[in-house]
Design a protein around this motif. Structure first.
Motif, PDB file in Angstrom:
ATOM      1  N   TRP A 126     -17.100  21.030  24.767  1.00 51.18           N
ATOM      2  CA  TRP A 126     -16.608  22.415  24.856  1.00 51.18           C
ATOM      3  C   TRP A 126     -17.637  23.302  25.540  1.00 51.18           C
ATOM      4  N   ALA A 127     -18.889  23.128  25.149  1.00 48.57           N
ATOM      5  CA  ALA A 127     -19.952  23.940  25.730  1.00 48.57           C
ATOM      6  C   ALA A 127     -20.143  23.634  27.214  1.00 48.57           C
ATOM      7  N   LEU A 128     -20.025  22.366  27.578  1.00 44.44           N
ATOM      8  CA  LEU A 128     -20.140  21.985  28.991  1.00 44.44           C
ATOM      9  C   LEU A 128     -19.047  22.647  29.824  1.00 44.44           C
ATOM     10  N   ALA A 129     -17.844  22.722  29.286  1.00 44.55           N
ATOM     11  CA  ALA A 129     -16.734  23.346  30.015  1.00 44.55           C
ATOM     12  C   ALA A 129     -17.032  24.816  30.300  1.00 44.55           C
ATOM     13  N   VAL A 130     -17.569  25.509  29.302  1.00 40.82           N
ATOM     14  CA  VAL A 130     -17.908  26.923  29.487  1.00 40.82           C
ATOM     15  C   VAL A 130     -19.067  27.073  30.466  1.00 40.82           C
ATOM     16  N   GLY A 131     -20.085  26.223  30.322  1.00 37.96           N
ATOM     17  CA  GLY A 131     -21.232  26.288  31.220  1.00 37.96           C
ATOM     18  C   GLY A 131     -20.835  26.077  32.665  1.00 37.96           C
ATOM     19  N   HIS A 132     -19.944  25.139  32.895  1.00 37.85           N
ATOM     20  CA  HIS A 132     -19.481  24.862  34.262  1.00 37.85           C
ATOM     21  C   HIS A 132     -18.724  26.056  34.829  1.00 37.85           C
ATOM     22  N   LYS A 133     -17.863  26.659  34.024  1.00 39.23           N
ATOM     23  CA  LYS A 133     -17.061  27.787  34.498  1.00 39.23           C
ATOM     24  C   LYS A 133     -17.940  28.991  34.816  1.00 39.23           C
ATOM     25  N   VAL A 134     -18.910  29.261  33.959  1.00 33.13           N
ATOM     26  CA  VAL A 134     -19.757  30.448  34.130  1.00 33.13           C
ATOM     27  C   VAL A 134     -20.624  30.341  35.379  1.00 33.13           C
ATOM     28  N   THR A 135     -21.192  29.173  35.601  1.00 31.39           N
ATOM     29  CA  THR A 135     -22.161  29.027  36.683  1.00 31.39           C
ATOM     30  C   THR A 135     -21.597  28.365  37.930  1.00 31.39           C
ATOM     31  N   GLY A 136     -20.524  27.597  37.757  1.00 33.94           N
ATOM     32  CA  GLY A 136     -19.984  26.869  38.895  1.00 33.94           C
ATOM     33  C   GLY A 136     -20.856  25.724  39.354  1.00 33.94           C
ATOM     34  N   GLY A 137     -21.803  25.310  38.489  1.00 31.57           N
ATOM     35  CA  GLY A 137     -22.705  24.216  38.843  1.00 31.57           C
ATOM     36  C   GLY A 137     -21.956  22.910  39.041  1.00 31.57           C
ATOM     37  N   GLU A 138     -22.250  22.219  40.128  1.00 32.99           N
ATOM     38  CA  GLU A 138     -21.530  20.985  40.439  1.00 32.99           C
ATOM     39  C   GLU A 138     -21.973  19.811  39.573  1.00 32.99           C
ATOM     40  N   LEU A 139     -23.165  19.891  39.009  1.00 32.83           N
ATOM     41  CA  LEU A 139     -23.695  18.760  38.256  1.00 32.83           C
ATOM     42  C   LEU A 139     -23.440  18.867  36.758  1.00 32.83           C
ATOM     43  N   ILE A 140     -22.702  19.869  36.338  1.00 26.74           N
ATOM     44  CA  ILE A 140     -22.331  19.980  34.926  1.00 26.74           C
ATOM     45  C   ILE A 140     -20.814  19.908  34.830  1.00 26.74           C
ATOM     46  N   THR A 141     -20.315  18.911  34.153  1.00 22.12           N
ATOM     47  CA  THR A 141     -18.882  18.687  34.051  1.00 22.12           C
ATOM     48  C   THR A 141     -18.483  18.431  32.600  1.00 22.12           C
ATOM     49  N   SER A 142     -17.199  18.552  32.327  1.00 21.32           N
ATOM     50  CA  SER A 142     -16.693  18.326  30.973  1.00 21.32           C
ATOM     51  C   SER A 142     -15.358  17.608  31.047  1.00 21.32           C
ATOM     52  N   ASP A 143     -15.060  16.832  30.015  1.00 13.83           N
ATOM     53  CA  ASP A 143     -13.777  16.144  29.914  1.00 13.83           C
ATOM     54  C   ASP A 143     -12.714  17.034  29.277  1.00 13.83           C
ATOM     55  N   VAL A 144     -13.099  18.262  28.922  1.00 13.61           N
ATOM     56  CA  VAL A 144     -12.192  19.185  28.250  1.00 13.61           C
ATOM     57  C   VAL A 144     -11.957  20.391  29.153  1.00 13.61           C
ATOM     58  N   SER A 145     -10.727  20.855  29.217  1.00 16.86           N
ATOM     59  CA  SER A 145     -10.426  22.026  30.036  1.00 16.86           C
ATOM     60  C   SER A 145     -11.057  23.273  29.434  1.00 16.86           C
ATOM     61  N   LEU A 146     -11.261  24.281  30.269  1.00 17.42           N
ATOM     62  CA  LEU A 146     -11.871  25.518  29.789  1.00 17.42           C
ATOM     63  C   LEU A 146     -11.016  26.174  28.709  1.00 17.42           C
ATOM     64  N   THR A 147      -9.710  26.184  28.895  1.00 23.48           N
ATOM     65  CA  THR A 147      -8.823  26.812  27.905  1.00 23.48           C
ATOM     66  C   THR A 147      -8.928  26.122  26.549  1.00 23.48           C
ATOM     67  N   THR A 148      -8.857  24.800  26.571  1.00 23.10           N
ATOM     68  CA  THR A 148      -8.980  24.036  25.325  1.00 23.10           C
ATOM     69  C   THR A 148     -10.341  24.260  24.687  1.00 23.10           C
ATOM     70  N   ALA A 149     -11.384  24.226  25.502  1.00 12.39           N
ATOM     71  CA  ALA A 149     -12.748  24.406  24.992  1.00 12.39           C
ATOM     72  C   ALA A 149     -12.914  25.776  24.345  1.00 12.39           C
ATOM     73  N   THR A 150     -12.405  26.813  25.004  1.00 10.85           N
ATOM     74  CA  THR A 150     -12.553  28.174  24.478  1.00 10.85           C
ATOM     75  C   THR A 150     -11.815  28.337  23.156  1.00 10.85           C
ATOM     76  N   VAL A 151     -10.574  27.836  23.107  1.00 10.77           N
ATOM     77  CA  VAL A 151      -9.782  27.943  21.878  1.00 10.77           C
ATOM     78  C   VAL A 151     -10.459  27.209  20.725  1.00 10.77           C
ATOM     79  N   LEU A 152     -10.934  25.997  20.990  1.00  6.75           N
ATOM     80  CA  LEU A 152     -11.554  25.205  19.927  1.00  6.75           C
ATOM     81  C   LEU A 152     -12.893  25.792  19.485  1.00  6.75           C
ATOM     82  N   LEU A 153     -13.669  26.314  20.414  1.00  5.17           N
ATOM     83  CA  LEU A 153     -14.945  26.940  20.053  1.00  5.17           C
ATOM     84  C   LEU A 153     -14.722  28.134  19.135  1.00  5.17           C
ATOM     85  N   ILE A 154     -13.770  28.976  19.501  1.00  8.43           N
ATOM     86  CA  ILE A 154     -13.481  30.149  18.681  1.00  8.43           C
ATOM     87  C   ILE A 154     -12.908  29.734  17.327  1.00  8.43           C
TER      88      ILE A 154
END
Length: 239
Positions: A188-216
């Motif tokens: 979940w954290a990787l998904a948010v980190g990737h979205k915020v920075t757009g870094g190509e070397l940080i990826t997640s198997d979870v979508s940003l929407t799913t990650a955000t909902v589950l984190l909250i």
């Protein structure tokens, strides 16, 4: 919903000499390894991402979350000293919220800051690696602190359960069983980190929407239930 006295006592308990040494050991190790890798390998973006992902986010952050989250309240419940706190005219959810804020702050300080420093050492934030993993560490710190604070409230074996989740479920099952990654704070954290920075070397198997909902959801529900659990404790320490 914040009490300065409870916060001060919690900070004092978490940052006592023994626990502070434990909290500082992994960040120091991360930075030392980062220096050695930089000297031996040079500024390599992929190496930096691998080290920050494998050692910092997957190992250091959850372990520090376990120490800070469970240590914010678990020892007080175990030794019975929580009864003195419960005897004060304080709403019990307020106690939990205050301890959660302290646990989050400590987890962030001992995980996100050294992650950023290590990233700068490894490759000078090339391809946003340092910032990406720092954002992920900050996000993960919130969920881990809430989750492990809850464990500290409901179980005398919170540290064991916390380490099992962090090191067995996330590290072992998360790497072997793809479906398990959906229930991983790390992902979940990787998904948010990737979205915020757009870094190509940080990826997640979870979508940003799913990650955000589950984190909250995990943070809110864990905090709420910990407050409810604390309500069941009487000033005599009996449920």
């Amino acid at each position: 919903m914040y009490d300065p006295t409870v916060a001060r006592l919690t900070y004092r308990a978490l940052l006592g000499r023994r626990r502070a040494l434990i909290l500082g050991a992994l960040p120091l190790l991360l930075i030392v390894i980062a220096v050695v890798v930089r000297v031996l390998v040079g500024a390599d973006d992929q190496t930096a991402a691998d080290l920050l992902g494998g050692l910092a986010l997957a190992t250091m952050v959850p372990i520090i979350g376990v120490i800070a989250g469970t240590g914010a309240i678990g020892p007080e419940i175990d030794d019975g000293s929580v009864v003195y706190l419960l005897s004060k005219p304080l709403k019990r959810p307020k106690i939990i919220y205050t301890k959660l804020i302290v646990a989050i702050g400590v987890t962030m300080a001992f995980s996100a800051v050294p992650t950023f420093v290590a990233g700068l050492i490894l490759n000078g934030n090339g391809q946003q690696v340092a910032v990406s993993y720092t954002v992920a560490a900050l996000v993960a710190s919130i969920a881990y602190a809430a989750l492990f604070l809850l464990l500290g409230t409901v179980s005398r074996h919170a540290v064991v359960f916390g380490l099992v989740y962090a090191l067995v479920w996330e590290a072992l099952f998360g790497s072997l069983v793809p479906g398990a990654r959906t229930l991983s704070v790390q992902q979940w954290a990787l998904a948010v980190g990737h979205k915020v920075t757009g870094g190509e070397l940080i990826t997640s198997d979870v979508s940003l929407t799913t990650a955000t909902v589950l984190l909250i959801a995990v943070t809110v529900l864990a905090t709420w239930y910990a407050g409810q659990k604390l309500r069941t404790l009487t000033p005599t320490g009996e449920e």
